[in-house]
Design a protein around this motif. Structure first.
Motif, PDB file in Angstrom:
ATOM      1  N   MET A 102      71.483  12.894   6.642  1.00 53.02           N
ATOM      2  CA  MET A 102      71.978  12.923   5.259  1.00 53.02           C
ATOM      3  C   MET A 102      71.210  11.914   4.404  1.00 53.02           C
ATOM      4  O   MET A 102      70.745  12.245   3.308  1.00 53.02           O
ATOM      5  CB  MET A 102      73.472  12.581   5.219  1.00 53.02           C
ATOM      6  N   ASN A 106      68.121  13.227   2.142  1.00 51.37           N
ATOM      7  CA  ASN A 106      68.942  13.426   0.948  1.00 51.37           C
ATOM      8  C   ASN A 106      69.699  14.749   1.026  1.00 51.37           C
ATOM      9  O   ASN A 106      69.728  15.531   0.076  1.00 51.37           O
ATOM     10  CB  ASN A 106      68.086  13.341  -0.328  1.00 51.37           C
ATOM     11  N   TYR A 107      70.311  14.978   2.164  1.00 52.36           N
ATOM     12  CA  TYR A 107      71.069  16.195   2.415  1.00 52.36           C
ATOM     13  C   TYR A 107      72.559  15.914   2.266  1.00 52.36           C
ATOM     14  O   TYR A 107      73.017  14.787   2.462  1.00 52.36           O
ATOM     15  CB  TYR A 107      70.825  16.701   3.841  1.00 52.36           C
ATOM     16  N   THR A 108      73.294  16.971   1.976  1.00 59.01           N
ATOM     17  CA  THR A 108      74.749  16.881   2.006  1.00 59.01           C
ATOM     18  C   THR A 108      75.196  16.857   3.472  1.00 59.01           C
ATOM     19  O   THR A 108      74.404  17.139   4.383  1.00 59.01           O
ATOM     20  CB  THR A 108      75.394  18.098   1.315  1.00 59.01           C
ATOM     21  N   PHE A 109      76.471  16.577   3.660  1.00 63.45           N
ATOM     22  CA  PHE A 109      76.999  16.586   5.025  1.00 63.45           C
ATOM     23  C   PHE A 109      76.781  17.942   5.679  1.00 63.45           C
ATOM     24  O   PHE A 109      76.346  18.022   6.836  1.00 63.45           O
ATOM     25  CB  PHE A 109      78.497  16.224   5.034  1.00 63.45           C
ATOM     26  N   ILE A 110      77.070  19.010   4.948  1.00 62.78           N
ATOM     27  CA  ILE A 110      76.929  20.359   5.510  1.00 62.78           C
ATOM     28  C   ILE A 110      75.476  20.658   5.863  1.00 62.78           C
ATOM     29  O   ILE A 110      75.188  21.211   6.935  1.00 62.78           O
ATOM     30  CB  ILE A 110      77.480  21.439   4.530  1.00 62.78           C
ATOM     31  N   GLU A 111      74.535  20.294   4.987  1.00 58.40           N
ATOM     32  CA  GLU A 111      73.113  20.522   5.285  1.00 58.40           C
ATOM     33  C   GLU A 111      72.686  19.727   6.518  1.00 58.40           C
ATOM     34  O   GLU A 111      72.002  20.269   7.401  1.00 58.40           O
ATOM     35  CB  GLU A 111      72.246  20.117   4.086  1.00 58.40           C
ATOM     36  N   ALA A 112      73.089  18.469   6.579  1.00 57.44           N
ATOM     37  CA  ALA A 112      72.738  17.631   7.735  1.00 57.44           C
ATOM     38  C   ALA A 112      73.400  18.173   9.002  1.00 57.44           C
ATOM     39  O   ALA A 112      72.782  18.196  10.074  1.00 57.44           O
ATOM     40  CB  ALA A 112      73.153  16.192   7.488  1.00 57.44           C
TER      41      ALA A 112
END
Length: 146
Positions: A102, A106-112
């Protein structure tokens, strides 16, 4: 029952080989799959590799001690035990890797989480194959019976 543990030198060799081969495979794949610059993926991968290597070293010692305490032979390790070993390792590592992905990408929780889930599938398969091969190339110690 073989309860002879591997030496520290052997564990370090295992960890270094495991992480170097994993980086060699994963950095190009992740750079392509995520569409992120190789520098960003590489730095994140090195951080995760160092974290994974440190945990791998500690985890394997803990896992062996648990097996000894349960009276389970350390070697040879059957396939179900290898699967349990790999899956538990990955699940415990997620507690560090999701926040790191994350932050670094620079990812959201869902992306990470989605990035990590792909590794939760890939890395245990890799670890299973790597450990089977490692045990063949570098056989575990055998306790001499007096």
């Amino acid at each position: 029952m073989n309860s002879e543990m591997r030496t520290t030198k052997d564990r370090l060799r295992h960890t270094v080989l495991f992480e170097l081969l994993l980086l060699t495979i994963c950095v190009p794949l992740m750079t392509y799959a995520l569409g992120k610059p190789a520098k960003d993926v590489g730095l994140m991968s090195i951080f995760l590799s160092m974290t994974g290597a440190t945990w791998n070293f500690c985890y394997n010692i803990i896992f062996d001690h648990v097996l000894i305490r349960l009276g389970v032979p350390l070697y040879p390790r059957n396939k179900p035990l290898r699967i349990i070993h790999s899956v538990l390792f990955e699940l415990t590592l997620l507690t560090v890797t999701i926040p790191a992905v994350m932050f670094m990408l620079n990812y959201t929780f869902i992306e990470a989480f989605m990035v990590d889930i792909s590794f939760v599938v890939l890395v245990p398969v890799y670890a299973f194959a790597f450990n089977l091969l490692y045990d063949r190339v570098f056989p575990p110690p055998v306790k001499e019976i007096s």
